[in-house]
Design an enzyme around this catalytic site. Structure first.
Site, PDB file in Angstrom:
ATOM      1  N   HIS A 286      23.521  -2.456  -1.196  1.00 58.57           N
ATOM      2  CA  HIS A 286      23.024  -3.057   0.045  1.00 58.57           C
ATOM      3  C   HIS A 286      21.505  -2.864   0.139  1.00 58.57           C
ATOM      4  O   HIS A 286      20.756  -3.818   0.345  1.00 58.57           O
ATOM      5  CB  HIS A 286      23.747  -2.400   1.225  1.00 58.57           C
ATOM      6  CG  HIS A 286      23.224  -2.763   2.580  1.00 58.57           C
ATOM      7  ND1 HIS A 286      23.939  -3.526   3.467  1.00 58.57           N
ATOM      8  CD2 HIS A 286      22.057  -2.465   3.207  1.00 58.57           C
ATOM      9  CE1 HIS A 286      23.227  -3.694   4.575  1.00 58.57           C
ATOM     10  NE2 HIS A 286      22.086  -3.041   4.446  1.00 58.57           N
ATOM     11  N   GLU A 287      21.060  -1.621  -0.051  1.00 59.39           N
ATOM     12  CA  GLU A 287      19.615  -1.352   0.054  1.00 59.39           C
ATOM     13  C   GLU A 287      18.850  -2.089  -1.038  1.00 59.39           C
ATOM     14  O   GLU A 287      17.769  -2.620  -0.795  1.00 59.39           O
ATOM     15  CB  GLU A 287      19.338   0.154  -0.012  1.00 59.39           C
ATOM     16  CG  GLU A 287      19.938   0.977   1.132  1.00 59.39           C
ATOM     17  CD  GLU A 287      19.584   0.463   2.527  1.00 59.39           C
ATOM     18  OE1 GLU A 287      18.529  -0.186   2.685  1.00 59.39           O
ATOM     19  OE2 GLU A 287      20.375   0.688   3.462  1.00 59.39           O
TER      20      GLU A 287
ATOM     21  N   HIS B 278      18.251  -5.700  -0.290  1.00 54.68           N
ATOM     22  CA  HIS B 278      17.232  -5.959   0.736  1.00 54.68           C
ATOM     23  C   HIS B 278      15.901  -6.365   0.093  1.00 54.68           C
ATOM     24  O   HIS B 278      15.103  -7.072   0.701  1.00 54.68           O
ATOM     25  CB  HIS B 278      17.008  -4.731   1.615  1.00 54.68           C
ATOM     26  CG  HIS B 278      17.902  -4.707   2.820  1.00 54.68           C
ATOM     27  ND1 HIS B 278      18.105  -5.821   3.599  1.00 54.68           N
ATOM     28  CD2 HIS B 278      18.632  -3.715   3.378  1.00 54.68           C
ATOM     29  CE1 HIS B 278      18.937  -5.502   4.583  1.00 54.68           C
ATOM     30  NE2 HIS B 278      19.276  -4.242   4.463  1.00 54.68           N
TER      31      HIS B 278
ATOM     32  N   GLU C 251      20.759  -8.619   6.779  1.00 53.37           N
ATOM     33  CA  GLU C 251      21.779  -7.579   6.660  1.00 53.37           C
ATOM     34  C   GLU C 251      23.075  -8.141   6.069  1.00 53.37           C
ATOM     35  O   GLU C 251      23.755  -7.462   5.302  1.00 53.37           O
ATOM     36  CB  GLU C 251      22.057  -6.929   8.020  1.00 53.37           C
ATOM     37  CG  GLU C 251      20.891  -6.129   8.563  1.00 53.37           C
ATOM     38  CD  GLU C 251      20.448  -5.006   7.638  1.00 53.37           C
ATOM     39  OE1 GLU C 251      21.279  -4.522   6.847  1.00 53.37           O
ATOM     40  OE2 GLU C 251      19.266  -4.629   7.691  1.00 53.37           O
TER      41      GLU C 251
ATOM     42  N   ASP D  31      24.925  -6.858   2.828  1.00 56.68           N
ATOM     43  CA  ASP D  31      26.317  -6.383   2.786  1.00 56.68           C
ATOM     44  C   ASP D  31      27.084  -7.094   1.673  1.00 56.68           C
ATOM     45  O   ASP D  31      27.783  -6.466   0.869  1.00 56.68           O
ATOM     46  CB  ASP D  31      27.025  -6.651   4.127  1.00 56.68           C
ATOM     47  CG  ASP D  31      26.674  -5.594   5.178  1.00 56.68           C
ATOM     48  OD1 ASP D  31      26.183  -4.515   4.794  1.00 56.68           O
ATOM     49  OD2 ASP D  31      26.896  -5.852   6.378  1.00 56.68           O
TER      50      ASP D  31
HETATM   51 ZN   LIG Z   1      20.435  -3.090   5.649  1.00 53.05          ZN
END
Ligand SMILES: [Zn+2]
Length: 679
Positions: free
Chosen positions: A515-516, A519, A576, A580
């Site tokens: 997830h990070e 980003h 986000e 995800d």
């Molecule tokens: Zn996030």
């Protein structure tokens, strides 16, 4: 001060942090706790309920919470650990001026209800008088600077962060701010929800002025002035969707140019009060905000502005004063806005504040006691495997050109990875903690923090600095340093469990890592290159293809009804949601890589390894939430609600359908041509 534009895993602006039933530990060895599930529901009907229904049932919302989820529960347990650390410090030897003495006194001042209640509004009387005695607009400009230093944000906020187009150097950034209710919609939208909020807000403003000793006429004038000014601010503020456009929100200009654009304040006085009289340039972010606000402020009297500044001070101080102030603050922000029923116990409130003021001092104690060195090694291996999997996925993308792929892979390889705790700890020797009042300590700590960042202006960015404390249960990606960070406190079950099978760890912390990482490539992160500079490194065809896919995902979330007739905001939560979904894809591939050349693991507790991966993921997002909080978070939180972080993300995963044999007739089913795969 806003610490960079780093993107946390979970929204930080949650009012109630903690709860009290910390008795249910995650199953220590097998990683999955079957009691968390509700197998009366089929996975194809509602996977969130299937995987988390037991947890949801067994963890009802404690009255002090607006939302209580797996995350919140871990934070709750974390509070108990931090409390015991602080209490050990209190019992130990404390030499004058030591960190131990500061932690101890700060915490005690927050606990001392007798003194807090006896003092009433006294601790901020001097500051209130100073505002009341302002004679000119120039005086007022200096006062705005003082309040900014002390942690309040009237009109706008001033921050020091990496220059987004010269990311190795720090620059002053100005952000729109000044709204007590936090979002402009509360002021300018005319639905029942917003007008109910405005009425309650008026009551709150009136209450604070009354408690501070103003008479009824003055308090009524203050209510009018605050609403009038904040409504003007709301009218010229950018929406949350507009704030996601990094390019449009980058406006570096010389200070002289900036001064000539807006008469909102006497800027020379404002910057001089902050010691920034020699500053040459700044990034004015929402640049149209300043001239527009200056224009609307010509209708506002000096007296009205003084009420507005007084309110900023009262509102900022209320949580740290007598019970009457604290309760007024909680009635509005806790009860009305979020639906919490009771105030957190005093020790939790004081601990949260002490932790905010002396976070790295407490963090050092936390790491020594609770963070095994072996966890760091295991995490590094996981991160490396995730990095490799994302590289493979980028290489195999059908929609991306080779030129953009090469740059994307360079960016991926250049990630800075921070795990556990910082190599260099913060120095608190210049922070004074005294026994005068709790509020004065909070104020001194805010000034200490502000000056710490102010000292960076015009200097190189400190690459080893952390933007979260090690004891924070969260993680982040920071685009201007291209770094991912996993604090010690998130490296425990149910996120990370050294005793669990790989399927569970990849499904939980693996997805968090993925997830990070993604980003760095979401609708915002993709605008920054490997060095954290905002530049367009994409070919225009690739950018168009990315956008087309992102639009489909945004539409999927826009279709979700979160409560009654209120829909999720697919544009605002896009980054986000991409993270995800991308995190799931990357972690799944990394997990598959670990199985290469090995036989498929045997089912555990009746669940295949593939199933365990997805159940472990869903477990992270189980939560109970109040209706008020659903509405508030839908406005303010760039993350989707727990249920949709599970169901909406998984609907796009082909392997998920296989793992649970989901059929076209199932509610979770999305036809293959409707699914989106970005990463
Ligand atoms: Zn996030």
């Amino acid at each position: 001060m806003k610490k960079t534009n780093m993107i946390p895993l979970l929204f930080a602006g949650v009012i109630a942090l903690t709860g009290c039933n910390a008795n249910q530990k995650n199953a220590a060895n097998t990683g999955l706790n079957l009691a968390n599930m509700d197998t009366t529901v089929s996975p194809g009907t509602d996977f969130y309920q299937y995987a988390c229904g037991g947890w949801i049932k067994n963890n009802p919302l404690p009255p002090e919470f607006a939302r209580y989820g797996t995350f919140d529960k871990l934070r709750d347990e974390n509070q108990t650990q931090l409390r015991s650390l602080v209490e050990e410090v209190q019992k130990g030897k404390q030499s004058a001026g030591s960190e131990a003495a500061k932690i101890s006194l700060f915490y005690e001042m927050g606990l001392d209800s007798t003194k807090l209640n006896a003092d009433g509004a006294k601790p901020l009387q001097q500051q209130l008088d100073a505002i009341r005695n302002l004679k000119t607009e120039t005086d007022l400009s200096a006062m705005v600077a003082t309040l900014h230093k002390e942690g309040m944000t009237p009109f706008f906020s001033l921050n020091v962060n990496a220059d987004e187009k010269n990311s190795s150097m720090n620059i002053v950034q100005l952000y729109q701010a000044g709204l007590g209710m936090g979002d402009r919609d509360y002021y300018i939208v005319n639905d029942a929800e917003s007008s109910k909020m405005r009425d309650a807000y008026k009551t709150y403003i009136n209450k604070l002025f009354t408690l501070a000793g103003y008479n009824a006429t003055e308090a009524a004038s203050a209510v009018n002035a605050v609403l009038k000014i904040e409504t003007e601010i709301a009218r010229v503020s950018s929406s949350r969707e507009q704030l996601r456009d990094s390019q449009k929100n980058y406006n570096k200009i010389t200070v002289d140019q900036f001064k000539s654009k807006s008469t909102l304040l006497d800027w020379t006085v404002y910057f001089k009060t902050l010691g920034l009289e020699n500053m040459k340039e700044l990034d004015a972010k929402q640049i149209a905000f300043y001239p527009a606000l200056a224009k609307s402020m010509t209708k506002i009297t000096l007296d009205e502005k003084k009420y507005y500044l007084e309110f900023n001070l009262l509102d900022g101080a209320a949580p740290y004063l007598s019970d009457a102030f604290v309760n007024a603050n909680f009635d509005f922000f806790g009860k009305t806005m979020s639906g919490s029923q009771v105030l957190q116990p005093r020790w939790k409130r004081s601990l949260t504040t002490t932790n905010g003021a002396l976070g790295e001092a407490i963090g050092r104690l936390y790491v020594a006691k609770y963070f095994p060195a072996s966890s760091k090694e295991k995490m590094l291996t996981l991160v490396k495997n995730l990095q490799k999997a994302l590289g493979e996925r980028i290489q195999n993308l059908q929609w991306m050109s080779d030129a953009t792929k090469a740059k994307a892979k360079e960016k991926l390889a250049a990630f800075t990875i921070k795990i556990g705790y910082p190599d260099k700890w913060r120095d608190y020797s210049k922070l004074d903690v005294k026994n005068d009042s709790y509020w004065n300590n909070v104020c001194r700590s805010n000034i200490f923090e502000f000056e710490y960042h102010l000292a960076d202006v015009g200097k190189p960015v400190d690459k080893v600095r952390w933007y979260m404390f090690p004891q924070t249960v969260n993680a982040y990606y920071n685009p201007t340093s291209n770094e991912i960070c996993f604090p010690a406190a998130i490296l425990q079950p149910p996120f990370f469990n050294p005793n669990a099978d790989d399927a569970v760890n990849y499904g939980a912390i693996g997805v968090v890592i993925g997830h990070e990482m993604t980003h760095g490539f979401d609708d915002q992160g993709r605008n920054y290159d490997k060095s954290g500079n905002m530049t367009d490194w994409w070919t225009s065809e690739d950018a168009a293809k990315f956008k087309a896919k992102a639009d489909v995902l945004a539409k999927q979330y826009n279709d979700i009804v979160v409560l009654d007739s209120v829909h999720a905001n697919g544009e605002y939560t896009l980054g986000e949601n991409i993270a995800d979904h991308g995190g799931l894809l990357v972690a799944h591939q990394a997990y598959e890589n670990t199985l290469k050349g090995k036989s498929v693991p045997q089912p555990i507790d009746g669940f295949t390894n593939e199933q365990r991966f997805y159940i472990a993921y869903a477990t992270l997002w189980g939560q109970n939430i109040r209706n008020e909080e659903i509405l508030r978070l839908t406005k303010m939180d760039p993350h989707s609600l727990g249920k949709w972080r599970v169901n909406a993300a998984l609907r796009n995963m082909d392997d998920f359908y296989k793992a649970f044999n989901i059929k076209p007739t199932d509610a979770m089913y999305l036809a293959p041509d409707k699914r989106v795969v970005i990463w």
